[in-house]
Design an enzyme around this catalytic site. Structure first.
Site, mmCIF file in Angstrom:
data_model
loop_
_atom_site.group_PDB
_atom_site.id
_atom_site.type_symbol
_atom_site.label_atom_id
_atom_site.label_comp_id
_atom_site.label_asym_id
_atom_site.label_seq_id
_atom_site.Cartn_x
_atom_site.Cartn_y
_atom_site.Cartn_z
ATOM 1 N N ARG A 68 41.585 14.627 45.237
ATOM 2 C CA ARG A 68 42.692 14.268 45.968
ATOM 3 C C ARG A 68 42.840 13.088 46.587
ATOM 4 O O ARG A 68 43.747 12.611 46.635
ATOM 5 C CB ARG A 68 42.696 15.727 46.740
ATOM 6 C CG ARG A 68 42.980 16.905 46.262
ATOM 7 C CD ARG A 68 42.610 18.179 46.941
ATOM 8 N NE ARG A 68 43.065 19.242 46.447
ATOM 9 C CZ ARG A 68 42.494 20.142 45.569
ATOM 10 N NH1 ARG A 68 41.516 19.784 44.823
ATOM 11 N NH2 ARG A 68 42.938 21.424 45.189
ATOM 12 N N ASP A 104 33.456 29.058 42.530
ATOM 13 C CA ASP A 104 32.758 28.261 41.581
ATOM 14 C C ASP A 104 31.217 28.681 41.767
ATOM 15 O O ASP A 104 30.317 28.016 41.018
ATOM 16 C CB ASP A 104 32.940 26.753 41.773
ATOM 17 C CG ASP A 104 34.590 26.432 41.406
ATOM 18 O OD1 ASP A 104 35.035 26.898 40.539
ATOM 19 O OD2 ASP A 104 34.955 25.456 42.300
HETATM 20 C C1 S3P Z 1 39.816 23.870 42.281
HETATM 21 C C2 S3P Z 1 40.222 24.991 42.505
HETATM 22 C C3 S3P Z 1 39.506 26.178 41.720
HETATM 23 C C4 S3P Z 1 37.973 25.796 41.195
HETATM 24 C C5 S3P Z 1 38.033 24.473 40.739
HETATM 25 C C6 S3P Z 1 38.579 23.307 41.696
HETATM 26 C C7 S3P Z 1 40.578 22.741 42.889
HETATM 27 O O1 S3P Z 1 40.259 26.197 40.485
HETATM 28 O O2 S3P Z 1 37.539 26.751 40.494
HETATM 29 O O3 S3P Z 1 36.575 23.972 40.423
HETATM 30 O O4 S3P Z 1 40.063 21.488 43.214
HETATM 31 O O5 S3P Z 1 41.728 22.729 43.387
HETATM 32 P P1 S3P Z 1 41.453 27.655 40.680
HETATM 33 O O6 S3P Z 1 42.320 26.926 41.901
HETATM 34 O O7 S3P Z 1 42.195 27.349 39.480
HETATM 35 O O8 S3P Z 1 40.936 28.843 40.927
#
Ligand code: S3P
Length: 437
Positions: A31, A320
């Site tokens: 981000r 995660d």
């Molecule tokens: C993330 C959101 C999660 C996570 C991914 C990173 C993010 O996925 O599993 O490793 O940086 O927004 P989801 O939002 O699809 O669950």
């Protein structure tokens, strides 16, 4: 893409001891590049995660004309081009293994004036993308996927987006973030309602760049027409990387690990809540706030774990960390039951199947279900397991060796570099004996 089979051989015995800082948070690092690129002025980032996933995001913005200095020792200087300053890339943007890059970029790019194609490695092109393309289309974006709803994504430029009010069917921070980023370019207001709280780094960082995001309960809204002003970002250590060592320490007698400057945003701390409920000894020390994100040092000492029924509300907050938590469950007394986690089947691998197969190979009673797993704690035997190219599966089986009688061989580990390039080095510092071949 990695052609060679990188094999980790993790040797048994030992405990984890030491004081380290794991690398920067992956979600926040992505981000920082995205918002820094769209801001006006120069954004300085420290603690940036120099791993393949975040470098893919960085390369994508460079390909769209953004000047980025670094990374040098986790420092970046991003010369923001403003919300309307990106340039058409000369070629498709290859996002490697990174689902976050693809899903967030699809929203950010849907409102640009130019066409762009997003692609990735063999894992990423199998992952579901309709969860972003459908709401983006409802906003007026023109995006093509394969018949299966997967990448490559072809995004047509010049679409006029309109804000929507979207109720997400899955609790996904990637989908929420995708739509908020599209909302920067959409006429009017874009609102997203989440079925359960998910990580809120996008909302926090937008606010840090001076762009207001309104939250009302589980609904967040953004209004177009504003601008992002460059800022400084100090990326905390990634709790998802810290989790491997937290669990390593929690399962090996005599362990005592100190992890510095870890991000403890409440939308990410499910792993602490779950481990504590299993009986783990985790101290949260010197909690503080750094650049809008809560941070603390963590101390974890060995204490015997017990199996639990994992509360479903913690699933998005620990999404995660389940591969590593399954190792904790395998070392606990009694049964651990996970439900409500079908999302694990569409991560970098099918993490329910990959972990159940590996645990079974190692002699653990692990029964996969459509939305989770039932694991009976037991004793590992050694053996060879396949990480299926999934970084978190590879690192999870590495720490399992702390409790195995003979080495565990883990295949297909090259993708550890997507999120935690110095995992082996840090694991060794703490006392884990891993050989790489
Ligand atoms: C993330 C959101 C999660 C996570 C991914 C990173 C993010 O996925 O599993 O490793 O940086 O927004 P989801 O939002 O699809 O669950």
């Amino acid at each position: 893409m990695h052609d060679k089979d990188v094999v980790f051989t993790a040797r048994p015995g030992g405990r984890m001891q030491g004081d380290i800082r794991v690398p920067g948070d992956k979600s926040i690092s992505h981000r920082s590049v995205m918002l820094g690129s769209l801001a006006e002025g120069v954004t300085e980032v420290s603690g940036f995660l120099q791993a393949e996933d975040c470098l893919a995001t960085m390369a994508a913005f460079r390909a769209m004309g953004v000047e980025i200095e670094g990374p040098t020792e986790g420092r970046l200087r991003i010369h923001g081009v403003g919300l309307h300053g990106l340039k058409p890339p000369a070629a498709p943007l290859d996002l490697g293994n990174s689902g976050t890059s693809m899903r967030l970029l699809s929203g950010l790019l849907a409102g640009q004036t130019f066409d762009v194609t997003l692609t990735g490695d063999s894992s990423l092109v199998r992952r579901p993308m309709r969860r972003v393309t459908e709401p983006l289309r409802a906003m007026g974006a023109r995006i093509d996927t394969t018949e299966a709803g997967t990448a490559p994504l072809h995004i047509a430029g010049g679409s006029r987006l309109k804000g929507i009010d979207y109720a997400m069917p899955v609790a996904s921070a990637q989908v929420k973030s995708c739509l908020l980023l599209a909302g920067l370019y959409a006429e009017g207001k874009t609102c997203v309602t989440e079925p359960a709280p998910t990580r809120d780094h996008t909302e926090r960082m937008l606010a840090g760049f001076g762009y207001p995001v309104a939250r009302d309960g589980n609904r967040v809204c953004i209004q177009s027409g504003g601008k992002l002003s460059a800022t400084r970002i100090d990326v905390p250590a990634d709790i998802s990387s810290a989790a491997f060592f937290m669990i390593g320490a929690a399962i090996s007698p005599g362990s005592d690990v100190f992890l510095r400057h870890v991000g403890i945003n409440p939308t990410r701390t499910g792993v602490i809540e779950i481990l504590r409920e299993m009986g783990a000894d985790i101290e949260i020390l010197d909690p503080r706030e750094v650049g809008g994100e809560p941070v603390a040092d963590l101390r974890i000492r060995y204490r015997e774990l017990r199996g639990i029924r994992i509360p479903e509300h913690t699933v998005p907050l620990a999404i995660d960390e389940f591969p590593a938590l399954f190792i904790a469950a395998a070392c606990a007394t009694g049964e651990t039951v996970l439900t409500g986690a079908e999302e694990l089947r569409v991560k970098e691998s099918d993490r329910i199947q990959a972990m159940a197969d590996g645990l079974t190979t190692l002699g653990i009673d692990a029964r996969p279900t459509p939305d989770g797993m039932v694991i009976r704690g037991g004793s590992f035997r050694g053996g060879a397991v396949d990480s299926r190219g999934d970084h978190r599966v590879a690192m999870s089986f590495s720490i399992a060796a702390l409790r195995a009688p003979i080495p565990i061989e883990i295949h297909d580990c090259a993708n550890v570099a997507t999120s935690f390039p110095n995992f082996v080095e840090l694991a060794r510092t703490l006392g884990l004996d891993i050989e790489v071949s």
